[in-house]
Design a protein around this motif. Structure first.
Motif, short mmCIF file in Angstrom:
data_model
loop_
_atom_site.label_atom_id
_atom_site.label_comp_id
_atom_site.label_asym_id
_atom_site.label_seq_id
_atom_site.Cartn_x
_atom_site.Cartn_y
_atom_site.Cartn_z
N GLN A 180 -10.51 -8.70 -9.40
CA GLN A 180 -9.65 -9.92 -8.84
C GLN A 180 -9.57 -10.94 -9.93
O GLN A 180 -8.36 -11.18 -10.06
N TYR A 197 -0.48 -7.17 0.54
CA TYR A 197 -1.24 -5.96 0.35
C TYR A 197 -2.32 -6.04 1.49
O TYR A 197 -2.23 -4.84 2.31
N TYR A 198 -2.81 -6.97 1.86
CA TYR A 198 -3.82 -7.03 3.15
C TYR A 198 -3.12 -6.55 4.37
O TYR A 198 -3.44 -5.77 5.19
N SER A 199 -1.79 -7.09 4.47
CA SER A 199 -1.07 -6.88 5.66
C SER A 199 -0.70 -5.37 5.56
O SER A 199 -0.97 -4.60 6.73
N ASP A 253 -1.41 -10.57 -2.67
CA ASP A 253 -2.76 -10.06 -1.86
C ASP A 253 -2.29 -10.39 -0.55
O ASP A 253 -2.82 -9.30 0.32
N GLY A 254 -1.72 -11.12 0.00
CA GLY A 254 -1.45 -11.44 1.39
C GLY A 254 -0.76 -9.89 1.83
O GLY A 254 -0.60 -9.57 2.85
N TYR A 309 0.68 -1.15 -0.15
CA TYR A 309 0.20 -0.18 -0.07
C TYR A 309 0.84 1.45 -0.01
O TYR A 309 1.67 1.59 0.87
N THR A 311 -2.04 -2.82 4.04
CA THR A 311 -3.03 -1.96 4.05
C THR A 311 -4.14 -1.89 5.55
O THR A 311 -4.26 -0.74 5.97
N PHE A 312 -4.35 -3.13 5.85
CA PHE A 312 -5.08 -3.17 7.22
C PHE A 312 -4.50 -3.19 8.55
O PHE A 312 -4.98 -3.14 9.53
N ALA A 325 -13.60 -1.58 -0.92
CA ALA A 325 -13.48 -2.67 0.03
C ALA A 325 -14.37 -2.44 1.36
O ALA A 325 -15.25 -3.18 1.95
#
Length: 179
Positions: free
Chosen positions: A117, A145-147, A142-143, A86, A149-150, A99
């Motif tokens: 996706q 990005y998720y980590s 994606d992992g 991110y 971002t969130f 999201a």
């Protein structure tokens, strides 16, 4: 200067990211975009039309990114994983805002998210020549990005250093070479 329509979408996106879907009222968006309520309604007659506009923005930005995947000189897999952090880009902001809408059950947002996706997976599959490899690379990115971002700024945050990214990209290269 951005058009009124772009300012409205930017403001809607910003409110969704910072305050959530409930705070993204028509009045709040109009005020944040510095347009009259009538001006907002001219471009977006309903909140759902703003959702659709934001989804269209996300899909256009994702299409541009998917083209970059196929054209990346470093290779599609490296590009996808390396760019899965991110960085508050227009694409990042659109992803997070949509999201938020998905979390609130907006069907148009959920459908747009599914399409992007699929677009990324197809771009990777086309470039790599293997669906399982494309899925593995996509899930790795994606992992990340998720980590990023969130969990950024939280106790669960795990910032990826340049050295860690390079080591990860070496693993990506090994996966690609095995194919």
């Amino acid at each position: 200067m951005a058009s009124a329509k772009d300012r409205i979408l930017d403001s809607f996106e910003d409110i969704l990211i910072k305050e959530g879907e409930r705070a993204a009222t028509m009045d709040a968006v109009a005020a944040a975009a510095a347009v009259s309520k009538g001006g907002l309604l001219y471009h977006f007659p309903s909140k759902e039309s703003m959702v659709e506009g934001l989804c269209e923005r996300l899909e256009a930005l994702t299409a541009e990114d998917a083209e970059k995947i196929g054209a990346a000189s470093e290779g599609a897999a490296r590009y996808y994983v390396r760019t899965s952090l991110y960085v508050d880009s227009p694409l990042d902001r659109a992803i997070v805002a949509v999201a938020r809408l998905v979390q609130q059950g907006h069907p148009a947002a959920a459908q747009a998210f599914a399409r992007i996706q699929d677009l990324w997976l197809k771009a990777l599959e086309q470039a790599l020549g293997s669906r399982p490899l494309a899925q593995a690379i996509k899930l790795m990115g994606d992992g990340l990005y998720y980590s990023a971002t969130f969990f950024s700024g939280s106790a669960l945050s795990s910032e990826v250093t340049d050295g860690e990214m390079e080591a990860l990209l070496e693993q990506v290269d090994a996966l690609v070479a095995r194919n």
